[in-house]
Design a protein around this motif. Structure first.
Motif, PDB file in Angstrom:
ATOM      1  N   MET A  71       0.880  -1.193   0.000  1.00  0.00           N
ATOM      2  CA  MET A  71       0.000   0.000   0.000  1.00  0.00           C
ATOM      3  C   MET A  71       0.902   1.223   0.000  1.00  0.00           C
ATOM      4  O   MET A  71       1.730   1.413   0.875  1.00  0.00           O
ATOM      5  CB  MET A  71      -0.864  -0.054   1.268  1.00  0.00           C
ATOM      6  CG  MET A  71      -1.707   1.181   1.519  1.00  0.00           C
ATOM      7  SD  MET A  71      -2.700   1.003   3.016  1.00  0.00           S
ATOM      8  CE  MET A  71      -4.223   0.414   2.349  1.00  0.00           C
ATOM      9  N   THR A  72       0.752   2.087  -1.055  1.00  0.00           N
ATOM     10  CA  THR A  72       1.624   3.275  -1.069  1.00  0.00           C
ATOM     11  C   THR A  72       0.862   4.405  -0.374  1.00  0.00           C
ATOM     12  O   THR A  72      -0.095   4.959  -0.905  1.00  0.00           O
ATOM     13  CB  THR A  72       1.931   3.699  -2.540  1.00  0.00           C
ATOM     14  OG1 THR A  72       0.683   3.683  -3.259  1.00  0.00           O
ATOM     15  CG2 THR A  72       2.937   2.766  -3.173  1.00  0.00           C
ATOM     16  N   LEU A  73       1.274   4.680   0.819  1.00  0.00           N
ATOM     17  CA  LEU A  73       0.640   5.721   1.641  1.00  0.00           C
ATOM     18  C   LEU A  73       1.562   6.912   1.750  1.00  0.00           C
ATOM     19  O   LEU A  73       2.765   6.743   1.975  1.00  0.00           O
ATOM     20  CB  LEU A  73       0.403   5.190   3.057  1.00  0.00           C
ATOM     21  CG  LEU A  73      -0.893   4.457   3.369  1.00  0.00           C
ATOM     22  CD1 LEU A  73      -0.969   4.157   4.838  1.00  0.00           C
ATOM     23  CD2 LEU A  73      -2.096   5.241   2.896  1.00  0.00           C
ATOM     24  N   ASN A  74       1.009   8.080   1.606  1.00  0.00           N
ATOM     25  CA  ASN A  74       1.829   9.276   1.776  1.00  0.00           C
ATOM     26  C   ASN A  74       1.395  10.003   3.046  1.00  0.00           C
ATOM     27  O   ASN A  74       0.443  10.784   3.039  1.00  0.00           O
ATOM     28  CB  ASN A  74       1.683  10.202   0.553  1.00  0.00           C
ATOM     29  CG  ASN A  74       2.457  11.496   0.769  1.00  0.00           C
ATOM     30  OD1 ASN A  74       3.416  11.512   1.564  1.00  0.00           O
ATOM     31  ND2 ASN A  74       2.039  12.560   0.123  1.00  0.00           N
ATOM     32  N   VAL A  75       2.056   9.659   4.158  1.00  0.00           N
ATOM     33  CA  VAL A  75       1.769  10.355   5.423  1.00  0.00           C
ATOM     34  C   VAL A  75       2.438  11.724   5.339  1.00  0.00           C
ATOM     35  O   VAL A  75       3.657  11.818   5.216  1.00  0.00           O
ATOM     36  CB  VAL A  75       2.314   9.554   6.625  1.00  0.00           C
ATOM     37  CG1 VAL A  75       2.252  10.382   7.895  1.00  0.00           C
ATOM     38  CG2 VAL A  75       1.538   8.249   6.785  1.00  0.00           C
ATOM     39  N   GLN A  76       1.654  12.771   5.334  1.00  0.00           N
ATOM     40  CA  GLN A  76       2.208  14.115   5.168  1.00  0.00           C
ATOM     41  C   GLN A  76       2.730  14.626   6.521  1.00  0.00           C
ATOM     42  O   GLN A  76       2.017  15.290   7.280  1.00  0.00           O
ATOM     43  CB  GLN A  76       1.144  15.039   4.588  1.00  0.00           C
ATOM     44  CG  GLN A  76       0.754  14.614   3.171  1.00  0.00           C
ATOM     45  CD  GLN A  76       0.093  15.764   2.424  1.00  0.00           C
ATOM     46  OE1 GLN A  76       0.425  16.925   2.663  1.00  0.00           O
ATOM     47  NE2 GLN A  76      -0.836  15.447   1.537  1.00  0.00           N
ATOM     48  N   SER A  77       3.974  14.285   6.771  1.00  0.00           N
ATOM     49  CA  SER A  77       4.585  14.590   8.065  1.00  0.00           C
ATOM     50  C   SER A  77       4.662  16.096   8.326  1.00  0.00           C
ATOM     51  O   SER A  77       4.426  16.554   9.451  1.00  0.00           O
ATOM     52  CB  SER A  77       6.000  13.976   8.100  1.00  0.00           C
ATOM     53  OG  SER A  77       6.603  14.274   9.328  1.00  0.00           O
ATOM     54  N   VAL A  78       4.907  16.870   7.293  1.00  0.00           N
ATOM     55  CA  VAL A  78       5.012  18.338   7.481  1.00  0.00           C
ATOM     56  C   VAL A  78       3.672  18.895   7.942  1.00  0.00           C
ATOM     57  O   VAL A  78       3.587  19.683   8.880  1.00  0.00           O
ATOM     58  CB  VAL A  78       5.474  19.017   6.160  1.00  0.00           C
ATOM     59  CG1 VAL A  78       5.372  20.533   6.261  1.00  0.00           C
ATOM     60  CG2 VAL A  78       6.899  18.573   5.826  1.00  0.00           C
ATOM     61  N   ARG A  79       2.593  18.397   7.302  1.00  0.00           N
ATOM     62  CA  ARG A  79       1.231  18.845   7.683  1.00  0.00           C
ATOM     63  C   ARG A  79       0.959  18.459   9.137  1.00  0.00           C
ATOM     64  O   ARG A  79       0.464  19.266   9.931  1.00  0.00           O
ATOM     65  CB  ARG A  79       0.227  18.185   6.738  1.00  0.00           C
ATOM     66  CG  ARG A  79      -1.228  18.369   7.103  1.00  0.00           C
ATOM     67  CD  ARG A  79      -2.163  17.904   5.976  1.00  0.00           C
ATOM     68  NE  ARG A  79      -2.093  16.461   5.716  1.00  0.00           N
ATOM     69  CZ  ARG A  79      -2.821  15.863   4.744  1.00  0.00           C
ATOM     70  NH1 ARG A  79      -3.622  16.574   3.966  1.00  0.00           N
ATOM     71  NH2 ARG A  79      -2.748  14.558   4.546  1.00  0.00           N
ATOM     72  N   LEU A  80       1.303  17.227   9.467  1.00  0.00           N
ATOM     73  CA  LEU A  80       1.041  16.728  10.833  1.00  0.00           C
ATOM     74  C   LEU A  80       1.849  17.499  11.871  1.00  0.00           C
ATOM     75  O   LEU A  80       1.336  17.898  12.914  1.00  0.00           O
ATOM     76  CB  LEU A  80       1.370  15.230  10.876  1.00  0.00           C
ATOM     77  CG  LEU A  80       1.206  14.476  12.186  1.00  0.00           C
ATOM     78  CD1 LEU A  80      -0.141  14.750  12.843  1.00  0.00           C
ATOM     79  CD2 LEU A  80       1.418  12.980  11.955  1.00  0.00           C
ATOM     80  N   GLU A  81       3.121  17.768  11.566  1.00  0.00           N
ATOM     81  CA  GLU A  81       3.953  18.522  12.516  1.00  0.00           C
ATOM     82  C   GLU A  81       3.408  19.927  12.730  1.00  0.00           C
ATOM     83  O   GLU A  81       3.408  20.448  13.852  1.00  0.00           O
ATOM     84  CB  GLU A  81       5.401  18.588  12.000  1.00  0.00           C
ATOM     85  CG  GLU A  81       6.149  17.272  12.105  1.00  0.00           C
ATOM     86  CD  GLU A  81       6.249  16.751  13.533  1.00  0.00           C
ATOM     87  OE1 GLU A  81       5.837  15.603  13.790  1.00  0.00           O
ATOM     88  OE2 GLU A  81       6.695  17.517  14.413  1.00  0.00           O
TER      89      GLU A  81
END
Ligand code: HGY
Ligand code: MN
Ligand code: MN
Length: 412
Positions: A1-11
């Motif tokens: 599963m190619t998931l793009n967790v948007q770490s910048v958005r979350l931070e």
């Protein structure tokens, strides 16, 4: 599963939430139903609406953020945690589970995945015991672990009842309506910082929780005789604070003498009356927190404390009364949920450890109504409930990814 967790958005969202606080950064304070809590709730609801999710709140402010599945009639899969924060605490406790849960849902949505079971993010009201003296208020009510009569018996430090406070915060309706039946959810997984040093020490990015410790909290009132600090001679004293001090030390001894590293006890509150340098204390109030992963060992510590209180009372000529605020059983997490999260880690070559949780969480009560487990991520030096609490963007992103894929498997 190619998931793009948007770490910048979350931070950024974690940082934005951290400054909605009664005290300046880096400390955080968000007491349930305070102006800061209500501000944070409104901010979170807007974030969830922007993500196209349905939002509803129950009579105590538990907030349910739903991503409708293709078979909405099936019991949903849930995740979630809390955003209330004790005074002088950090910005990751609880918030990682709420904002990480939201990011997990957004990443799944943006990947084109469609769940069969709906996926619901829960923001639980008052996980911390700060305002009403008991933790997990929202999840206790949801799981039937707390009698809704607390609506008029629970009072905060200003004497306001839970009903007064929650209704003036806009949460109306009968408190008994918060109860959810067993089977309402098909499973629950909470993402949380470990609040301990083990994962960091072992260099392991993910912990999967197999059991949650049994917490108990007690209020201890010691009533002695006050008087003039110069005039009351030592042999005639009944000093309430010194009696309380002996009780606190006896509690520490009880925890140290079980022989188990999982036994912990804390006297976190001590109020002395009248609290004047030249007046012998006539009254002392202690609040004690006693935990162990083994419920009977935890109860053994309580019994030792009760024995110590009776002995100190007799020897010092004071009166000691003990009120048990809560005395909860430990929770065993669901092996199938644990295995699903472990499979996700294996599939992504992410090392993971099975472990117990010494902190309590809303999962402790969700485990009473549905199969439950938790995903832990490391926090620096194991520090929590302090302004220097910290978990790295990479650790948070990894935990969010594992949560997202675990939810996807459970909801398929
Ligand atoms: O105290 C606890 O274990 C939780 O952090 N409220
Ligand atoms: Mn906490
Ligand atoms: Mn927490």
């Amino acid at each position: 599963m190619t998931l793009n967790v948007q770490s910048v958005r979350l931070e950024k969202e974690l940082a934005d939430l951290a400054i909605i606080s009664a005290i300046p950064a880096p400390a955080v304070e968000r007491i349930v139903f305070s102006e800061h809590d209500l501000h944070a709730r409104a901010w979170l609801k807007q974030l969830c609406a922007d993500a196209g999710l349905d939002v509803r709140e129950d009579a105590v402010g538990n907030t349910f953020i739903r991503w409708q599945g293709t078979s909405p009639e099936l019991p949903a899969i849930a995740t979630g945690s809390h955003i209330d924060a004790i005074p002088h605490s950090g910005r990751f406790d609880g918030t990682v589970g709420v904002l990480g849960g939201l990011e997990a849902i957004r990443a799944l949505k943006e990947s084109g995945f469609r769940p069969k079971r709906s996926i619901e993010l829960i923001h639980f009201t008052s996980e911390e015991p700060t305002r009403f003296g008991i933790g997990c208020l929202g999840s206790r009510l949801m799981s039937g672990a707390l009698d809704p009569a607390c609506d008029t018996t629970f009072r905060d430090n200003e004497g306001r009842t839970l009903r007064e406070v929650r209704t003036s915060a806009g949460f109306t309706g009968d408190l008994s309506s918060t109860r959810l039946p067993v089977g309402h959810y098909a499973g629950f997984v909470e993402l949380h910082i470990e609040q301990g040093p083990l994962l960091e020490k072992r260099g392991v990015p993910i912990g999967i929780v197999t059991a949650i410790a049994a917490p108990a909290s007690l209020r201890i009132l010691v009533e002695g005789e006050g008087g003039h600090a110069g005039a009351v001679l030592m042999p005639t004293r009944h000093d309430a604070f010194l009696a309380a001090a002996e009780i606190a030390l006896a509690l520490e001894a009880a925890a140290r003498s079980t022989g188990a590293i999982d036994s912990v006890a804390t006297t976190g509150v001590c109020e002395v009356f009248p609290g004047l340098v030249n007046s012998v204390p006539s009254r002392a109030k202690l609040e004690a927190d006693i935990r162990d992963i083994d419920g009977s060992r935890r109860d053994g510590m309580i019994a030792s404390l009760e024995t110590a209180c009776a002995e100190v009372a007799a020897r010092r000529g004071v009166r000691v009364t003990i009120e048990v605020v809560n005395r909860d059983a430990p929770a065993t997490c669901d092996p199938a949920i644990v295995e699903t999260a472990a499979e996700v880690c294996r599939a992504n070559d992410i090392p993971c450890d099975l472990m117990v949780s010494r902190a309590y969480h809303d999962s402790l009560f969700m485990a009473r109504i549905c199969p439950t487990s938790m995903i832990f991520i490391p926090c620096r030096n194991g520090v929590s409930h302090r302004p220097d609490e910290y978990s790295s963007p990479d650790a948070i992103a990894t935990g969010t990814r594992v949560l997202a894929e675990t939810l996807a498997r459970l909801a398929s």
